[in-house]
Design a protein around this motif. Structure first.
Motif, short mmCIF file in Angstrom:
data_model
loop_
_atom_site.label_atom_id
_atom_site.label_comp_id
_atom_site.label_asym_id
_atom_site.label_seq_id
_atom_site.Cartn_x
_atom_site.Cartn_y
_atom_site.Cartn_z
N GLY A 10 -52.02 -82.44 12.02
CA GLY A 10 -52.93 -82.84 13.08
C GLY A 10 -54.23 -82.04 13.03
N SER A 11 -54.11 -80.74 12.86
CA SER A 11 -55.30 -79.89 12.74
C SER A 11 -56.12 -80.25 11.51
N LEU A 12 -55.43 -80.51 10.41
CA LEU A 12 -56.14 -80.89 9.18
C LEU A 12 -56.86 -82.23 9.34
N LEU A 13 -56.24 -83.18 10.04
CA LEU A 13 -56.92 -84.45 10.31
C LEU A 13 -58.16 -84.25 11.18
N LEU A 14 -58.05 -83.37 12.18
CA LEU A 14 -59.20 -83.08 13.04
C LEU A 14 -60.33 -82.44 12.23
N ILE A 15 -59.98 -81.49 11.38
CA ILE A 15 -60.99 -80.83 10.54
C ILE A 15 -61.64 -81.86 9.62
N ALA A 16 -60.82 -82.71 9.00
CA ALA A 16 -61.37 -83.74 8.10
C ALA A 16 -62.26 -84.72 8.86
N GLY A 17 -61.83 -85.12 10.05
CA GLY A 17 -62.63 -86.06 10.85
C GLY A 17 -63.97 -85.48 11.25
N ILE A 24 -56.42 -79.23 25.16
CA ILE A 24 -57.47 -79.47 26.16
C ILE A 24 -58.84 -79.09 25.61
N ALA A 25 -58.90 -78.04 24.79
CA ALA A 25 -60.17 -77.64 24.18
C ALA A 25 -60.56 -78.60 23.06
N LEU A 26 -59.58 -79.10 22.32
CA LEU A 26 -59.86 -80.01 21.21
C LEU A 26 -60.31 -81.39 21.67
N LEU A 27 -59.78 -81.85 22.79
CA LEU A 27 -60.01 -83.21 23.25
C LEU A 27 -61.49 -83.56 23.43
N PRO A 28 -62.26 -82.80 24.21
CA PRO A 28 -63.67 -83.19 24.37
C PRO A 28 -64.46 -83.07 23.07
N ALA A 29 -64.13 -82.08 22.23
CA ALA A 29 -64.85 -81.96 20.97
C ALA A 29 -64.62 -83.19 20.10
N PHE A 68 -59.52 -75.34 13.39
CA PHE A 68 -59.15 -74.26 12.49
C PHE A 68 -58.35 -73.19 13.25
N LEU A 69 -58.76 -72.88 14.47
CA LEU A 69 -58.03 -71.94 15.31
C LEU A 69 -56.60 -72.43 15.55
N CYS A 70 -56.47 -73.70 15.82
CA CYS A 70 -55.16 -74.31 16.02
C CYS A 70 -54.31 -74.18 14.76
N LEU A 71 -54.91 -74.45 13.62
CA LEU A 71 -54.21 -74.34 12.34
C LEU A 71 -53.76 -72.91 12.08
N ILE A 72 -54.64 -71.95 12.28
CA ILE A 72 -54.30 -70.54 12.08
C ILE A 72 -53.18 -70.13 13.04
N HIS A 73 -53.29 -70.56 14.29
CA HIS A 73 -52.25 -70.25 15.28
C HIS A 73 -50.90 -70.73 14.79
N GLY A 100 -56.05 -89.68 15.06
CA GLY A 100 -54.76 -89.32 14.47
C GLY A 100 -54.45 -87.84 14.66
N GLY A 101 -55.45 -87.00 14.48
CA GLY A 101 -55.25 -85.57 14.70
C GLY A 101 -54.91 -85.25 16.13
N LEU A 102 -55.60 -85.89 17.07
CA LEU A 102 -55.31 -85.66 18.49
C LEU A 102 -53.89 -86.10 18.85
N VAL A 103 -53.46 -87.23 18.30
CA VAL A 103 -52.10 -87.71 18.58
C VAL A 103 -51.08 -86.67 18.10
N LEU A 104 -51.25 -86.18 16.89
CA LEU A 104 -50.28 -85.21 16.36
C LEU A 104 -50.29 -83.90 17.14
#
Length: 126
Positions: free
Chosen positions: A98-105, A45-50, A13-18, A73-77
């Motif tokens: 990409g952020s939306l895919l991460l949030i959905a996942g 780097i912060a998103l990857l381990p999560a 979400f932070l990534c999306l807002i940014h 898919g989100g990480l790739v984007l």
């Protein structure tokens, strides 16, 4: 214990807002530190381990690949925006989905884990 899906959702979400808000705010406020290209790398780097630990812990509980596919898919984007030399428009065009895919996942993973725990609890207490 860390809830990787909640952390991943917050970071995504932070990534999306940014990505959505910063171009407009940059016009009116001195936010040059957030416009630095390294922000994308640090967010990735912060998103990857999560994403990795969220997918792994979810798989252990529910054995469903859908959250892992969304997270990958989100990480790739987001990785494309962070590491490839693309235009600012392309960065935005790949980071938002990409952020939306991460949030959905992460959201799907949390729901499936909760359902898995509920079913296990019901099976243990008939």
């Amino acid at each position: 214990m860390i809830n990787w899906d909640k952390l991943g959702n917050a970071l995504s979400f932070l990534c999306l807002i940014h990505c959505i808000m910063l171009p407009w705010l940059a016009v009116t406020l001195p936010l040059s530190i957030f416009l630095d290209e390294r922000v994308h790398v640090w967010l990735f780097i912060a998103l990857l381990p999560a994403a990795i630990f969220g997918a792994w812990s979810g798989w252990r509980h529910h054995h469903d690949l859908k959250p892992s596919i969304l997270l990958a898919g989100g990480l790739v984007l987001v990785g494309i925006a962070a590491f490839l030399p693309v235009s600012e428009a392309t960065e935005i065009a790949v980071t938002i989905p990409g952020s939306l895919l991460l949030i959905a996942g992460h959201s799907l993973n949390r729901r499936l884990k909760t359902l898995s725990h509920m079913l296990a609890s019901q099976a243990a207490n008939p």
